[in-house]
Design a protein around this motif. Structure first.
Motif, PDB file in Angstrom:
ATOM      1  N   LYS A 318       0.830  -1.210   0.000  1.00 25.98           N
ATOM      2  CA  LYS A 318       0.000   0.000   0.000  1.00 25.98           C
ATOM      3  C   LYS A 318       0.868   1.265   0.000  1.00 25.98           C
ATOM      4  O   LYS A 318       0.566   2.254  -0.670  1.00 25.98           O
ATOM      5  CB  LYS A 318      -0.943  -0.016   1.207  1.00 25.98           C
ATOM      6  CG  LYS A 318      -2.104  -0.998   1.040  1.00 25.98           C
ATOM      7  CD  LYS A 318      -2.783  -1.329   2.357  1.00 25.98           C
ATOM      8  CE  LYS A 318      -3.561  -0.171   2.914  1.00 25.98           C
ATOM      9  NZ  LYS A 318      -4.319  -0.575   4.133  1.00 25.98           N
ATOM     10  N   GLN A 322       1.013   4.080  -2.955  1.00 25.98           N
ATOM     11  CA  GLN A 322       0.715   5.481  -2.652  1.00 25.98           C
ATOM     12  C   GLN A 322       1.873   6.412  -3.007  1.00 25.98           C
ATOM     13  O   GLN A 322       1.674   7.614  -3.179  1.00 25.98           O
ATOM     14  CB  GLN A 322       0.403   5.636  -1.157  1.00 25.98           C
ATOM     15  CG  GLN A 322      -0.893   4.965  -0.725  1.00 25.98           C
ATOM     16  CD  GLN A 322      -1.018   4.866   0.789  1.00 25.98           C
ATOM     17  OE1 GLN A 322      -0.117   5.258   1.533  1.00 25.98           O
ATOM     18  NE2 GLN A 322      -2.133   4.321   1.258  1.00 25.98           N
ATOM     19  N   SER A 364      -5.640   6.210  -4.647  1.00 28.26           N
ATOM     20  CA  SER A 364      -4.591   6.925  -3.922  1.00 28.26           C
ATOM     21  C   SER A 364      -4.063   8.124  -4.707  1.00 28.26           C
ATOM     22  O   SER A 364      -3.685   9.139  -4.137  1.00 28.26           O
ATOM     23  CB  SER A 364      -3.436   5.983  -3.583  1.00 28.26           C
ATOM     24  OG  SER A 364      -3.871   4.905  -2.795  1.00 28.26           O
TER      25      SER A 364
END
Length: 367
Positions: A318, A322, A364
């Motif tokens: 993640k 991002q 994101s």
């Protein structure tokens, strides 16, 4: 080429492919899963004998009488049993046969008695009874094999962080396909003309055999070759996340101590980025036993090893998704996060976040 000629060609391909694959599994050039591959090779050879009468007909041009292949008919009934033995050894290479396992021979014994009675002229009702016994045995042992594989899939999550190459999914799918095809075949033998279904059945079997060949030949070693490590992992209960709680392996103080130590190691050393990380490797880093570490993860975190490690991997992924400065592809992020395939990465990511990696990246970036 008409349907009959095409069916004859498929029969030859089926028989030849099964015999060749059987020899490959029995010789086992890669020397992996030795006992399992031995039994699987015998299963493939027994499976090939179901087309022997058709092959002999193509060679001689004459229909093969029942009594001519009577010894073959006798051993054919052991096919589901032998398949189950291969599953047992795939899921537990240290399995040993015991005297109590004599029950494996009960259904084959009943079938052999029916065959003998049919040979001696008592065709009714023993000919139909023998077909029913074939169906019962196929249902029983394929069901037992399926349950064994499902239990194995739970067990490996207790010690492996990447289960894709060792979860035996290919055997699970084959069981379901063979079960459906065999039920159709037996029903047609009992109530309809089986010749009308021969081409369809043989075509499906040929595809299944090539599927078997591909996945069985690429199946890697499931458990470590070193006997002590293997025994440690095999002895871990498949449902230890619930069972281990009932009996304390260590004191509560020791549990808290190892739990904190584990969290520090996971944050500082990031062992989860190793795609080959397993319970043994992590236990060696912490200098604790595999059983104690498994107990801490199951009891202290309420997760199995697979879940615990992959949550760290997803959190790492993640951050990469991002980070606009990193131009990794989805596959690159999967590898950077400790996954060994895009499929396992996508599946795990969707399960934990509710989104695919691509969806999460778009969200994101504000696109």
């Amino acid at each position: 080429m008409n349907t009959s000629e095409l069916n004859s060609f498929i029969v030859i391909l089926i028989y030849g492919s099964l015999v060749l694959l059987s020899l490959l599994k029995l010789t086992n050039p890669l020397k992996v899963n030795r006992k399992a591959n031995f039994w699987f090779g015998i299963f493939l050879f027994l499976w090939s004998t179901f087309w022997m009468d058709e092959v002999l007909f193509l060679i001689t041009g004459e229909t093969v009488e029942f009594h001519s292949l009577f010894p073959i008919r006798m051993i054919q009934f052991f096919t589901p049993v032998v398949f189950y033995f291969s599953v047992l050894f795939y899921t537990n290479p240290s399995f040993r046969f015991k005297a109590a396992d004599i029950w494996f021979l009960l259904l084959p014994a009943a079938f052999l008695i029916c065959l003998l009675l049919v040979k001696w002229g008592y065709t009714t009702p023993f000919e139909y009874l023998s077909v029913i016994l074939i169906l019962i045995q196929a249902l029983f042992y394929t069901g037992l094999s399926y349950v064994t594989i499902r239990r194995h899939q739970r067990k490996i999550q207790q010690f492996s962080s990447n289960t894709e190459g060792i979860n035996l999914n290919w055997l699970e799918y084959i069981i379901l396909v063979l079960l459906i095809v065999n039920i159709i075949y037996v029903i047609y033998n009992l109530f309809y003309d089986p010749k009308s279904l021969n081409f369809f059945i043989n075509a499906v079997f040929l595809l299944v055999i090539y599927w078997v060949a591909y996945y069985s030949l690429k199946q890697k070693e499931i458990y470590p070759l070193e006997e002590k490590q293997r025994q440690e992992l095999i002895s871990i209960d498949a449902d230890s996340d619930t069972e281990e709680v009932k009996r304390k392996l260590i004191s509560d103080d020791e549990l808290v101590k190892i739990k904190k130590q584990l969290e520090r190691v996971m944050e500082a050393q990031k062992p989860y980025l190793d795609s080959e990380l397993n319970l043994i490797k992590l236990a060696e880093i912490l200098l604790v036993s595999t059983h104690h570490l498994s107990y801490v993860i199951n009891t202290g975190f309420g997760k199995n090893f697979f879940q615990y490690v992959n949550e760290y991997r997803i959190e790492h992924a993640k951050k990469l998704l991002q980070d606009s400065d990193h131009k990794y592809s989805i596959l690159g992020i999967a590898y950077e996060s400790g996954f060994n395939s895009k499929t396992s990465f996508n599946t795990t990511f969707k399960k934990l976040t509710g989104k695919t990696p691509s969806e999460y990246k778009r969200m994101s970036s504000g696109l």
